[in-house]
Enzyme design. Structure first.
Site, PDB file in Angstrom:
ATOM      1  N   ASP A   1       7.897   8.716   1.231  1.00 49.44           N
ATOM      2  CA  ASP A   1       7.461  10.097   1.469  1.00 49.44           C
ATOM      3  C   ASP A   1       8.384  11.088   0.779  1.00 49.44           C
ATOM      4  OD1 ASP A   1       5.297   9.323   2.964  1.00 49.44           O
ATOM      5  OD2 ASP A   1       6.189   9.810   4.916  1.00 49.44           O
TER       6      ASP A   1
ATOM      7  N   ARG B   1      -0.506  -1.484  12.265  1.00 50.35           N
ATOM      8  CA  ARG B   1      -0.931  -1.645  13.665  1.00 50.35           C
ATOM      9  C   ARG B   1      -1.814  -2.872  13.827  1.00 50.35           C
ATOM     10  NH1 ARG B   1      -1.241   3.934  13.188  1.00 50.35           N
ATOM     11  NH2 ARG B   1      -3.493   3.895  12.777  1.00 50.35           N
TER      12      ARG B   1
ATOM     13  N   ASP C   1      -1.736   2.614   5.389  1.00 47.22           N
ATOM     14  CA  ASP C   1      -0.666   1.632   5.636  1.00 47.22           C
ATOM     15  C   ASP C   1      -0.295   1.576   7.109  1.00 47.22           C
ATOM     16  OD1 ASP C   1       0.724   4.015   5.842  1.00 47.22           O
ATOM     17  OD2 ASP C   1       2.048   3.646   4.145  1.00 47.22           O
ATOM     18  N   GLY C   2      -0.348   2.726   7.790  1.00 49.00           N
ATOM     19  CA  GLY C   2      -0.068   2.725   9.227  1.00 49.00           C
ATOM     20  C   GLY C   2      -1.109   1.951  10.008  1.00 49.00           C
TER      21      GLY C   2
ATOM     22  N   ASP D   1       8.380   3.569   4.385  1.00 44.65           N
ATOM     23  CA  ASP D   1       7.394   4.651   4.440  1.00 44.65           C
ATOM     24  C   ASP D   1       8.066   6.015   4.369  1.00 44.65           C
ATOM     25  OD1 ASP D   1       4.539   5.484   4.957  1.00 44.65           O
ATOM     26  OD2 ASP D   1       5.497   6.430   6.666  1.00 44.65           O
TER      27      ASP D   1
ATOM     28  N   VAL E   1       0.840  -1.204   0.000  1.00 44.86           N
ATOM     29  CA  VAL E   1       0.000   0.000   0.000  1.00 44.86           C
ATOM     30  C   VAL E   1       0.871   1.249   0.000  1.00 44.86           C
ATOM     31  CG1 VAL E   1      -1.690   1.327   1.351  1.00 44.86           C
ATOM     32  CG2 VAL E   1      -1.946  -1.153   1.101  1.00 44.86           C
ATOM     33  N   THR E   2       1.973   1.219   0.754  1.00 43.49           N
ATOM     34  CA  THR E   2       2.900   2.356   0.795  1.00 43.49           C
ATOM     35  C   THR E   2       3.439   2.676  -0.590  1.00 43.49           C
ATOM     36  OG1 THR E   2       3.584   1.847   3.069  1.00 43.49           O
ATOM     37  CG2 THR E   2       5.070   3.223   1.762  1.00 43.49           C
TER      38      THR E   2
ATOM     39  N   ASP F   1      -1.071   7.158   3.593  1.00 39.74           N
ATOM     40  CA  ASP F   1      -0.237   7.307   4.787  1.00 39.74           C
ATOM     41  C   ASP F   1      -1.005   6.876   6.034  1.00 39.74           C
ATOM     42  OD1 ASP F   1       2.234   7.999   3.953  1.00 39.74           O
ATOM     43  OD2 ASP F   1       2.072  10.132   4.376  1.00 39.74           O
TER      44      ASP F   1
END
Length: 202
Positions: free
Chosen positions: A94, A77, A72-73, A90, A34-35, A69
């Protein structure tokens, strides 16, 4: 104030992002995928459309894919936490996305004959990378550096608002936003260096 707004935005988005994150994980898609996909989408919007002056399409694509952003975080988790490589990837993506956005804006302004606007965009690109580097270097030395008035979300918001105002007819808005952002980014570098200096002295 900016950090309060950012926390509020994350809270508001969580109800939308979490079901999508669960669905992607059930499909076997990783947070790292996804990143990278989000970065590719941002580059398509920036290089493919913003650089050619199609600001509305570019703005929509960049906003949509920049939201990865959060996605993906959230996925990381749910899987038990971000890995060291995931955090590295990541951060690296960026920087790639930022280069694409500000480089494309600089190119667009150059084609419009706005040399000073182009200069502002290039300053935002260069100083923005320094803002991120100072933080990464400080953390690599075991110190904290989570300070500054123009962190990445504020940088993207500034150029986005400037682009939106330009779309509705205020041609001066994007260059003005870039110059303001350039100044704020320089101040942020100074804030971060001062912050690290205090820690080093202590």
């Amino acid at each position: 104030m900016a950090k309060i707004f950012r926390v509020s935005a994350r809270t508001a988005l969580s109800s939308v992002v979490e079901p999508i994150a669960r669905a992607l994980l059930r499909m076997g898609i990783s947070p790292n995928t996804v990143t990278v996909a989000g970065t590719v989408g941002v580059l398509v919007g920036a290089v493919g459309f913003a650089a050619r002056g199609h600001l509305l399409i570019a703005l929509v694509l960049v906003v949509v894919f920049a939201l990865t952003d959060f996605l993906d975080g959230t996925m990381a988790r749910m899987k038990g936490g971000s890995t060291r490589f995931g955090a590295f990837l990541d951060s690296s993506m960026d920087r790639v996305a930022d280069a694409g956005i500000f480089g494309s804006v600089a190119y667009y302004l150059a084609t419009e004959g706005d040399r000073w606007g182009m200069v502002a965009a290039l300053l935002c690109l260069g100083v923005g990378q320094i803002v991120s580097y100072v933080k990464a270097r400080a953390e690599g030395l075991g110190m904290t550096c989570n300070v500054g008035i123009a962190e990445r979300p504020e940088r993207l918001l500034s150029v986005g608002v400037g682009g939106l105002l330009t779309i509705i007819g205020l041609e001066w808005a994007l260059p003005a936003a870039l110059w303001i952002l350039a100044v704020l980014s320089v101040i942020t570098v100074g804030q971060r260096i001062a912050h690290v200096y205090k820690q080093a002295q202590a």
